[in-house]
Scaffold this active site. Structure first.
Site, PDB file in Angstrom:
ATOM      1  N   GLY A 145      22.766 102.570  19.128  1.00  0.00           N
ATOM      2  CA  GLY A 145      21.558 103.106  19.629  1.00  0.00           C
ATOM      3  C   GLY A 145      20.462 102.045  19.585  1.00  0.00           C
TER       4      GLY A 145
ATOM      5  N   TYR B 184      27.953 103.803  21.867  1.00  0.00           N
ATOM      6  CA  TYR B 184      29.521 103.874  22.225  1.00  0.00           C
ATOM      7  C   TYR B 184      30.053 104.755  21.201  1.00  0.00           C
ATOM      8  CZ  TYR B 184      33.833 102.281  23.848  1.00  0.00           C
ATOM      9  OH  TYR B 184      35.112 102.294  23.974  1.00  0.00           O
TER      10      TYR B 184
ATOM     11  N   ASN C 112      23.228 102.203  27.060  1.00  0.00           N
ATOM     12  CA  ASN C 112      23.745 102.364  25.856  1.00  0.00           C
ATOM     13  C   ASN C 112      24.285 101.182  25.158  1.00  0.00           C
ATOM     14  OD1 ASN C 112      26.627 102.257  27.675  1.00  0.00           O
ATOM     15  ND2 ASN C 112      27.024 102.229  25.558  1.00  0.00           N
ATOM     16  N   CYS C 113      24.366 100.936  23.802  1.00  0.00           N
ATOM     17  CA  CYS C 113      24.964  99.829  23.352  1.00  0.00           C
ATOM     18  C   CYS C 113      25.941 100.553  22.064  1.00  0.00           C
ATOM     19  CB  CYS C 113      23.745  99.241  22.372  1.00  0.00           C
ATOM     20  SG  CYS C 113      22.901 100.303  21.052  1.00  0.00           S
ATOM     21  N   GLN C 114      26.216  99.886  20.960  1.00  0.00           N
ATOM     22  CA  GLN C 114      27.153 100.376  20.053  1.00  0.00           C
ATOM     23  C   GLN C 114      26.704 101.517  19.262  1.00  0.00           C
ATOM     24  OE1 GLN C 114      30.251  99.556  19.924  1.00  0.00           O
ATOM     25  NE2 GLN C 114      31.017 100.461  18.133  1.00  0.00           N
TER      26      GLN C 114
END
Length: 606
Positions: A564, A588, A560-562
């Protein structure tokens, strides 16, 4: 409408005076010479569907005799404007009148009869019984073709006090006028809106705009039921920021006038909440108006609406129907549904008119509706088309979802604002599009309109991937949010970047957050390991350790990141190095939305 009981004597006198003025004006106008041609078309209901059918019928025949009957004082009015008239955004009541009886008469030679109620339908004699509500006269009118466009009536829950003065529905121009009058005459400081759909949210916004404190009661776990719950977190926050007391997962059970001298109302909810208000707007949905249909022996569907075919014909000879009273095919699922929207009603009216005039030679067919809509609430835009995830799950459909958080235009141009876009598609049918939802401040309706058009043509995420859309910095991006959604869905189906979802993570598979260290420190998912994107290639050995305990050498890992995008980059690096990496869609930001949805439900359960 139930709110009619709340009229004061002064309001009644004013309505009577206005009616007399309309009658005088009509008398002063030259009488329309009635056409005595064939066919003779009678239309019951003169708002979206009925008015569209009447005008279309005239455009298709210069000889037909066309009569449009409505029991209200107006036809072809903008029902979507009512809340904005209450809020004084629209200041002149006449602005809501799209076309007057005189306009229909002068431009189309259509005989419009307002304040006339159809009491009976006799299909055998092809006749209807009508009551003139002004003078009480009852008369009969025959027809060759009859179109029922009676619309829907507001649903009033059977609770004590629902007919008390100060309790309103908002379905007609007189309704909105009575609400305005009540606010002014009773110096309303607090209003309660029951129902968090279109009318409820628009009413809440406009009441707040008039400086009135608002309590909003919604029986579900989120407002705007057609959307999936995690999509509404920004809307919920905005509603609260505007000072609205939003009550979820609760219903109103009692309304009680405080005493004979006060106009205040005491309210009680199912969960025991008690409070006092100056007025109530009931907006808990509508029910199809089918009294005349039942009388005529017309078949109704499982949802209680009039069943019509692709030419809007009913099962009874020479009778058609259109609009909010009807059940029509859902374009996505093929099932019958009732969609109370002006667009489908107007299109059905056109189809019915052609069928009545041209018969089997008509080339127009109504192929169904997908419930495309947009709603504005406190500066936020909520738009949707097709089915939501809950519907796909309930029907047992094969589906996948993706979530992105793009800006409406390139970030370097001033005014870029983030949207939340969710697309539902079928990975087993070449990515066929099933639905989409978008929430934000700007640009949402444009993206949903584009996806809605693709759904109409049976399009897929691969079509979104190839969509060629106009671009300039102030309008979009070279790779528009629609294209980006297509990339995400297509990459997932191809296996290039498979998707995972926050609500379905198994807990035993490692989760790696590839954001920067500072971002991770500011907030992260419990249990996640932080390996920033730029270090992924140099730290592959750490990924090996994370998956070492997995059986059969699967090397499953969630990324995961902020929002996608960086997660996609990391997923590609890992998959090219032998890991079964899956990108958690929406990143996130979507996790926070899902988390808030759960927290809201816990709070409302207390």
């Amino acid at each position: 409408n139930g709110s009619k009981r709340t009229q004061t004597a002064q309001t009644t006198d004013r309505d009577t005076k206005r009616q007399r003025e309309r009658e005088r004006d009509a008398t002063d106008e030259p009488k329309m010479e009635q056409k005595k041609g064939s066919p003779k078309i009678v239309i019951v209901g003169g708002v979206a569907g009925g008015a569209a059918a009447a005008a279309r019928a005239r455009r298709m025949s210069e000889t037909a005799e066309i009569i449009m009957i409505d029991k209200g004082p107006y036809v072809s009015f903008a029902s979507c404007a009512l809340a904005y008239y209450v809020g004084d955004v629209i200041k002149d009541e006449k602005k809501m009148l799209v076309a007057s009886p005189q306009k229909f008469r002068n431009r189309f030679e259509i005989d419009v009869r307002v304040n006339n109620e159809v009491l009976k339908v006799d299909p055998k004699e092809k006749a209807i019984e009508i009551k003139d509500l002004v003078n009480g006269r009852i008369y009969t009118e025959t027809y060759d073709s009859l179109l029922l466009a009676p619309g829907a009536r507001p649903f009033k829950p059977p609770i004590p006090g629902v007919d008390s003065p100060g309790v309103f529905c908002l379905r007609s121009i007189p309704d909105s006028r009575w609400v305005r009058d009540w606010i002014t005459k009773n110096d309303v400081k607090h209003a309660t809106v029951v129902g968090g759909g279109f009318i409820g949210l628009e009413s809440a916004e406009n009441l707040v705009g008039r400086g009135i404190k608002v309590t909003l009661i919604e029986g579900g776990d989120h407002v705007m039921g057609p959307l999936d719950p995690e999509m509404l977190y920004r809307v919920h926050n905005k509603i609260r920021e505007e000072g609205v007391n939003m009550i979820l997962n609760d219903i109103l059970t009692s309304i009680k006038p405080e005493d004979g001298k006060s106009t205040k109302l005491s309210l009680l909810t199912k969960k025991g909440k008690k409070f006092t208000t100056d007025m109530v707007i009931m907006s808990v949905g509508v029910r199809p108006e089918t009294t005349l249909a039942k009388m005529a022996g017309i078949k109704l569907g499982q949802r209680g609406g009039i069943l019509i075919d692709e030419r809007c014909k009913t099962n009874v000879d020479s009778i058609w129907a259109c609009g909010d009273a009807c059940e029509t095919k859902d374009w996505v699922t093929g099932q019958r549904q009732i969609v109370a929207l002006a667009g489908p009603a107007s299109r059905q009216g056109r189809v019915a008119a052609d069928s009545m005039i041209l018969g089997e030679n008509s080339r127009l067919k109504f192929r169904g509706t997908q419930g495309t809509f947009v709603c504005g609430i406190f500066g936020m835009t909520v738009a949707s088309t097709g089915i939501n995830e809950r519907t796909a799950k309930r029907l047992g459909l094969s589906y996948e979802t993706l979530t992105t958080h793009p800006a409406q235009h390139v970030s370097y141009y001033p005014g870029a604002k983030m949207m939340d876009l969710k697309v539902i598609y079928d990975p087993k049918k070449e990515g066929k599009l099933l639905g989409a939802q978008c929430v934000g401040e700007e640009g949402c309706e444009r993206r949903i309109d584009i996806i809605a058009a693709f759904i109409q043509k049976g399009g897929s995420v691969f079509d979104l991937e190839e969509a060629e859309l106009c671009y300039a910095p102030q309008y979009g991006a070279a790779r528009d949010p629609v294209d980006m959604a297509g990339f995400v869905g297509a990459n997932s189906i191809r296996g290039d970047s498979p998707l995972a979802h926050w609500e379905s993570l198994d807990g035993s598979t490692p989760l790696v957050d590839v954001r920067e260290v500072s971002e991770f420190a500011a907030g992260h998912v419990p249990g996640a390991v932080n390996i920033p994107l730029n270090t992924v290639r140099d730290r592959l050995d750490e990924f090996e350790k994370l998956v070492a305990s997995q059986k059969d050498g699967r090397k499953d890992i969630y990324i995961n990141c902020q929002v996608g995008q960086r997660g996609h980059y990391a997923t590609r690096v890992l998959r090219l190095n032998g890991f079964n990496a899956m990108n958690v869609t929406g990143g996130y930001r979507s996790y926070l939305a899902f988390k808030q949805y759960l927290e809201d439900n816990l709070k409302s359960a207390e």
